[in-house]
Write an enzyme that holds these catalytic residues in place. Structure first.
Site, PDB file in Angstrom:
ATOM      1  N   GLU A   8      25.012 -11.200  15.210  1.00  0.00           N
ATOM      2  CA  GLU A   8      26.455 -10.987  15.178  1.00  0.00           C
ATOM      3  C   GLU A   8      27.100 -11.259  16.525  1.00  0.00           C
ATOM      4  O   GLU A   8      28.173 -11.865  16.605  1.00  0.00           O
ATOM      5  CB  GLU A   8      26.762  -9.557  14.722  1.00  0.00           C
ATOM      6  CG  GLU A   8      28.219  -9.314  14.328  1.00  0.00           C
ATOM      7  CD  GLU A   8      29.148  -8.987  15.500  1.00  0.00           C
ATOM      8  OE1 GLU A   8      30.359  -9.145  15.377  1.00  0.00           O
ATOM      9  OE2 GLU A   8      28.639  -8.561  16.578  1.00  0.00           O
ATOM     10  N   ASP A  47      21.769  -6.502  16.459  1.00  0.00           N
ATOM     11  CA  ASP A  47      21.661  -7.163  17.766  1.00  0.00           C
ATOM     12  C   ASP A  47      22.722  -6.558  18.683  1.00  0.00           C
ATOM     13  O   ASP A  47      23.658  -5.899  18.206  1.00  0.00           O
ATOM     14  CB  ASP A  47      21.829  -8.682  17.651  1.00  0.00           C
ATOM     15  CG  ASP A  47      23.170  -9.096  17.073  1.00  0.00           C
ATOM     16  OD1 ASP A  47      23.618  -8.468  16.086  1.00  0.00           O
ATOM     17  OD2 ASP A  47      23.790 -10.044  17.608  1.00  0.00           O
TER      18      ASP A  47
END
Lengths: 485, 485
Positions: free
Chosen positions: A183, A118
């Site tokens: 994250e 991400d």
């Protein structure tokens, strides 16, 4: 693994599996265009985990990760980690966590590679010189959101494993992957998943490696600590709707003025020594440090510490607060004359060892509510901590760090910097707490990669040499003896 | 106009041009669907004068105004008022000012109608229930950005003139129009144009009417004063680019913290009585006032004045500051962890009689720079006033106001509220200063039209009855004798 097994590995390594680094490095050099194309495909996916509207892209990104690992012959699982609760009480499926296994030889060590795919938000109009989701190479740098944080490092780990496979060389250690997609917003769902798989997926893992950070300078680095992060929303709610500032100005207590008032009182400048300053512990500003930092980062910005040791301490050892912005107020170009009815400030406090996010949450909330109550405003304040990630600190005398040092020496012919990281890799601390395994951070990102800001990049050099570093590290790991651990 | 001419007008009025109000009002009622369609066409144009990207729409809007006046047979001119200098030193053509003349009988008074057709920004996601640029009728209300401010009133004036024309009735007074497209951002270019045409276009103008405001309640109103507005940008510039708050947090003085610090110190809460509060003069908060305002505005918001007279004083007679928002910081949903490199606060101070924008500009700039310099920040602060609009106050005993009162009595069968306006119609003061003519504000907007905020609307009732009011007002004006003025 018992001593007998260790001895047999050492025997094997010295004979059948003699490390053919040059051959592997050559393979990597020959395939670098392919690696760049793989990164281009991944960067093209706007896998922004903080924007719920991009969630389909994030799901697609996780599928691409699983597909790649399957193509490499791994035993892949896409693990459902449940739903995310949004502030408006709606729920949204979290991206799956992708795990994979390459090799299960009980006579070898097992390394688990953690990474995330991400990214932070990015828009061309934020000041990017190139389209953030179209990987663009300029002077050996590969520009794109997520290029360095963390897509290229994740790919480099895959390329490292694949190089051994393609050259029909046995992997020196078993390699597992755990790749997540949350994250950037606090690894939502991952901690529970790690807890749940503690005695299954993690049972045979000896070491965990994280490559989600960068070097401090042009010299390769090994990272042994990170700050945590508590991310807060402070929302002041007033009128039912936005109001014309001419028609209503002077008759309402404006939420924006309340919000700025309490934030202003809570974040003092470096020359205010008052105890009301909850967040800061700042040294005097001195221009000499700017020159030091210019050399180290090529970014000119106003620094306020005096000495190199202070500077690094402020980056790594001390907490800090940043106010990122305000949602709900007028933020476009132009001159709108509105009294916003609801405004939400976003700020974060970086955590250092011995800070507990639960305590920080209570202290911040109590402090803001206390300052707010003194205003006797008819508006309402809501403070919530949406990310609470702990700091992490490792023992650099562990053989894992010796292995990292040796691998760097082989690829770059220099000793590494041993550094800490001002940023947060929330899951490193969780890995340590839950699995009890040893963790190392082995970055391949450059010091000037611009993580989270405009024009993020990964240099082709770091990407390719970083792949070689991972290849060498796998070999060094295999030579750690049980006795040394 | 000499006494002889006045007498001949009175003679004419009492015979040939006897005012046939009922016939005109009936015509208006019969054409209301056509009027709503005209408003729909105008609202569909996103003529946002504060957004340079919408400038083509604004030019198109001015062309539509000119076209409509031409179709009505007016002597129309589109006056080039030059370029706008943007903060980045680029220039952009200002929208043309459209003037028109209907009738030039030297024996009649001449009224000049001022209006504007630019609008405030609006986006569906700001919280609109309907598409802001698609006029939508719900329960007799016509929702759309600019519907009330100021497109429907401008159209109503055109409908009023057209009704006389269509019924082949002579206009009781000569009517001129001056329609601009920069009102929402300070009427850039218009003051110079008025100065230039002082002895041409304005030479035969007797009275100026502005219908760019609203009633205070359900009772029709006449407005005799407005507040001015000084709109400021306060920009703090730090690092060359946005920085990762983990990597750099603690080593840079963050522009956002400087900006919030100086704004927080400059806008105290109502319970802080310190003299450092530059802007506020506030009474105690009391809940009783909320009930009063609820009845008057149907908007529930936190008010802090005690008495009705105080409330109106705070709306009309006292200055106030509003902080509208911050450009450059993170304002989207989500949790970006960035240190913005350059942030720009936007705030405005409403002016009251005897305040001089030039003085206010200097005081605000000096104050902010003084507070900023105490921080000894390495960042830079730039303060600029981008709008400096003066307040306006009229004599309600002027016969112009008697004419307005009589017109309201005829159409609505009540006496008007005589009110002032918290908002700003910058040009009213300019008209007064430059032309020396008498000015009246004759609003037709409702008290709850939501100007500048979400779900702006104009009720069909106010639009149609407002058109009749303008018809009646033209007649009343014609009966003002020279002696009375």
């Amino acid at each position: 693994m018992n001593i007998g097994a260790s001895l047999s590995i050492l025997l094997v390594l010295s004979t059948v599996h003699a490390f053919q680094y040059n051959q592997l490095a050559q393979y990597v050099d020959e395939h670098q265009e392919e690696y760049v194309e793989a990164l281009r495909d991944w960067v093209a996916v706007e896998s922004d985990s903080s924007n719920v509207l991009r969630r389909p892209e994030l799901h697609r990104m996780m599928e691409m990760v699983a597909q790649k690992l399957q193509q490499m012959g791994g035993a892949v699982e896409s693990v459902d980690v449940g739903d995310q609760e949004l502030p408006d009480r709606q729920t949204l499926a979290l991206p799956k966590v992708v795990t994979a296994r390459f090799g299960s030889d009980p006579n070898k060590h097992t390394l688990c590679v953690y990474g995330h795919v991400d990214v932070q938000p990015a828009k061309l109009e934020d000041g990017w010189a190139t389209e953030p989701f179209n990987l663009t190479e300029i002077n050996g740098n590969l520009y794109g959101r997520g290029a360095s944080d963390n897509k290229a490092p994740v790919l480099a780990w895959m390329h490292a494993v694949e190089a051994y496979q393609k050259l029909s060389m046995a992997l020196p250690v078993n390699v597992k992957f755990i790749i997540e997609g949350m994250e950037e917003t606090g690894s939502n769902g991952l901690e529970a998943m790690i807890l749940a798989q503690k005695d299954t997926f993690f049972s045979d893992v000896d070491y965990i490696v994280v490559s989600d950070c960068g070097w401090l300078s042009r010299r390769p680095a090994i990272t042994y600590g990170t700050r945590g992060n508590c991310y807060f929303l402070a929302e002041v709610h007033g009128p039912k709707q936005d109001l014309h500032s001419g028609v209503y100005g002077g008759t309402v207590i404006e939420p924006m003025i309340d919000l700025i008032g309490i934030l202003g009182e809570s974040s003092a400048s470096q020359h205010q020594k008052k105890p009301l300053c909850l967040f800061f512990s700042l040294a005097e500003h001195n221009k000499t440090i700017i020159n030091f930092i210019k050399q180290r980062t090529s970014i000119v910005c106003p620094f306020f510490t005096v000495l190199k040791v202070d500077l690094l301490a402020h980056k790594w050892r001390y907490p800090t607060v940043s106010i990122h912005g305000i949602e709900g107020a007028f933020s476009d170009p132009g001159t709108k004359t509105v009294i916003p009815s609801k405004v939400c400030a976003k700020f974060s406090i970086r955590q250092v060892p011995n800070m507990d996010p639960t305590v920080v949450e209570k202290k911040v909330s109590d402090h803001l509510h206390s300052v707010f109550s003194k205003r006797q405003s008819p508006n309402t304040l809501k403070v919530s901590m949406v990310i609470g990630a702990k700091p992490w600190l490792a023992d650099i005398h562990h053989p894992l760090f010796e292995a990292g040092k040796a691998a760097i020496k082989r690829v770059f012919s220099v000793d590494p910097d041993f550094i800490r990281e001002g940023g947060t890799i929330p899951i490193s601390r969780t890995f340590q707490d839950v699995t009890g395994k040893s963790i190392i951070m082995l970055p391949i990102g450059g010091f000037d990669d611009g993580l989270h800001s405009q024009n993020e990049k990964m240099s082709r050099y770091n990407y390719i040499e970083g792949t070689k570093l991972f290849i060498a590290f796998l070999n060094e790991l295999s030579q750690i003896t049980e006795a040394a651990v």
